[in-house]
Design an enzyme around this catalytic site. Structure first.
Site, PDB file in Angstrom:
ATOM      1  N   CYS A  23       0.813  -1.223   0.000  1.00 49.17           N
ATOM      2  CA  CYS A  23       0.000   0.000   0.000  1.00 49.17           C
ATOM      3  C   CYS A  23       0.840   1.265   0.000  1.00 49.17           C
ATOM      4  O   CYS A  23       0.313   2.367  -0.116  1.00 49.17           O
ATOM      5  CB  CYS A  23      -0.958  -0.017   1.191  1.00 49.17           C
ATOM      6  SG  CYS A  23      -2.313  -1.189   0.974  1.00 49.17           S
ATOM      7  N   SER A 147      -5.611 -10.535 -16.770  1.00 47.32           N
ATOM      8  CA  SER A 147      -4.153 -10.485 -16.673  1.00 47.32           C
ATOM      9  C   SER A 147      -3.557  -9.707 -17.843  1.00 47.32           C
ATOM     10  O   SER A 147      -4.124  -9.705 -18.949  1.00 47.32           O
ATOM     11  CB  SER A 147      -3.576 -11.900 -16.647  1.00 47.32           C
ATOM     12  OG  SER A 147      -3.907 -12.600 -17.842  1.00 47.32           O
ATOM     13  N   ASP A 233     -10.377   0.600   7.474  1.00 42.91           N
ATOM     14  CA  ASP A 233      -9.138  -0.138   7.720  1.00 42.91           C
ATOM     15  C   ASP A 233      -7.955   0.787   7.461  1.00 42.91           C
ATOM     16  O   ASP A 233      -8.025   1.702   6.654  1.00 42.91           O
ATOM     17  CB  ASP A 233      -9.049  -1.440   6.911  1.00 42.91           C
ATOM     18  CG  ASP A 233      -9.123  -1.231   5.407  1.00 42.91           C
ATOM     19  OD1 ASP A 233      -9.477  -0.132   4.958  1.00 42.91           O
ATOM     20  OD2 ASP A 233      -8.813  -2.179   4.676  1.00 42.91           O
TER      21      ASP A 233
END
Length: 354
Positions: A23, A147, A233
């Site tokens: 992150c 992908s 979060d």
């Protein structure tokens, strides 16, 4: 002894292929705010209960009076060199947004970008296996995905969940006097910085993996408690950044008790030794003007509290009389480090750390 790596003389380490990890790859708060400011206003959709207005963790769309869809996506570049661990961390992090809304995951889609001629196919397969193992632990399938061949390795999930529209745990509902509970210890970015320089001990690596692969499952139960007023979060913007999102959403301030904060193994010492990510400085530049650090605190506090967390803990604002229930929900699922770290206060959006 240093933490394990996957590199060899012919196969590059995963973290060598990425300019940032986990992150910590997030666009800085100030740049993101400027980009979003330029976005074209969307028409109103009455059943879109949660959109981008308060930087919440996921979108929520009402299907009927009892069911709403929770949708989110999260992906990033490697934070560790072990491909299986990278897949596990990325998947755990992506599913966290469903739990942070009080939702229950239903299924996921894999998002995969890999330097296909640089990494062995076995390495890429292990990344996917790691993500699938976490989804299996969450009781959901990886039902497909997309992908591409990319310069840097990228992996994550688009995750879909369900929530009762009357029980959405938004990040904007905190009330003055609410206690703040943090579900996981802090310091993932600092440990990852030490790992990238091959200076992280094996015990520190084990602690980082244990934290970042632990699903934030208590969020589903916490969303059903009347005393839980807000939840999010803690990820790439660090503890201060995500707490400020709660503050802005509620039009309140917050006070953090620095002495109460839980840390992963050796984090303060590693930060003092200079193992700090570039994202920490970008975070402070984006929101430091909304934070007051008490004069008696050590200078390293700024880096610690802006440290980007990958797959970090839930941050819960709850009524004081409900805090025992909140802590019990955490501990019933093995979150023994869950602890009260502060309070929501009256006033304009601002965080005081004392």
């Amino acid at each position: 002894m240093n933490a394990p790596t996957a590199g060899s003389s012919t196969v590059p380490r995963l973290t060598e292929l990425s300019h940032g990890g986990g992150c910590g790859c997030k666009i800085s708060p100030s740049v993101l705010a400027e980009l979003l400011k330029r976005a074209t206003p969307m028409p109103t959709f009455p059943d879109l209960l949660v959109g981008s207005e308060t930087a919440d963790d996921a979108a929520v769309y009402r299907l009927n009076d009892e069911q709403a869809i929770v949708a989110t996506t999260d992906f990033f570049m490697p934070i560790v060199d072990d491909p299986y661990d990278f897949g596990r961390i990325a998947a755990t992090n992506a599913l966290s947004d469903i739990y942070a809304m009080g939702g229950k995951p239903l299924f996921a889609l894999a998002l995969v970008g890999m330097p296909i001629n640089v990494l062995p196919h076995e390495t890429i397969a292990r990344i996917l296996e790691g993500g699938e193992s976490v989804c299996a632990d969450a009781g959901i399938p990886v039902a497909g995905g997309h992908s591409i061949d990319s310069v840097e390795p990228i992996y994550g999930l688009a995750a879909i969940g369900v929530v009762d529209p009357r029980r959405i745990a938004r990040n904007a509902g905190a009330r003055a006097g609410d206690l703040l509970v943090l579900g996981k210890p802090l310091g993932v970015g600092i440990l990852s910085a030490a790992l990238k320089k091959q200076r992280l001990e094996s015990t520190g690596y084990a602690a980082m993996i244990a934290a970042t692969t632990k699903l934030n499952r208590p969020g589903t139960a916490l969303g059903t408690l009347d005393g839980v007023h807000a939840m999010t979060d803690v990820t790439g913007f660090g503890l201060l950044g995500h707490l400020l999102e709660l503050c802005r959403g509620a039009g309140l301030g917050a006070r953090i008790d620095y002495a109460a904060l839980p840390w992963l193994e050796s984090v303060p010492e590693l930060a003092q030794a200079g193992f700090v990510t570039g994202a920490s400085g970008r975070n402070w530049a984006g929101y430091g003007h909304e934070v007051t650090l008490s004069p008696g605190l050590p200078p390293i506090v700024q880096a610690l509290l802006t440290d980007p967390q990958t797959s970090g803990g839930l941050l819960v604002a709850c009524a004081e009389q409900s805090v025992d229930d909140v802590l019990e929900r955490f501990r019933a699922d093995g979150f023994d480090n869950a602890v009260v770290i502060g309070t929501m206060t009256e006033g304009t959006p601002h965080v005081l750390v004392a």
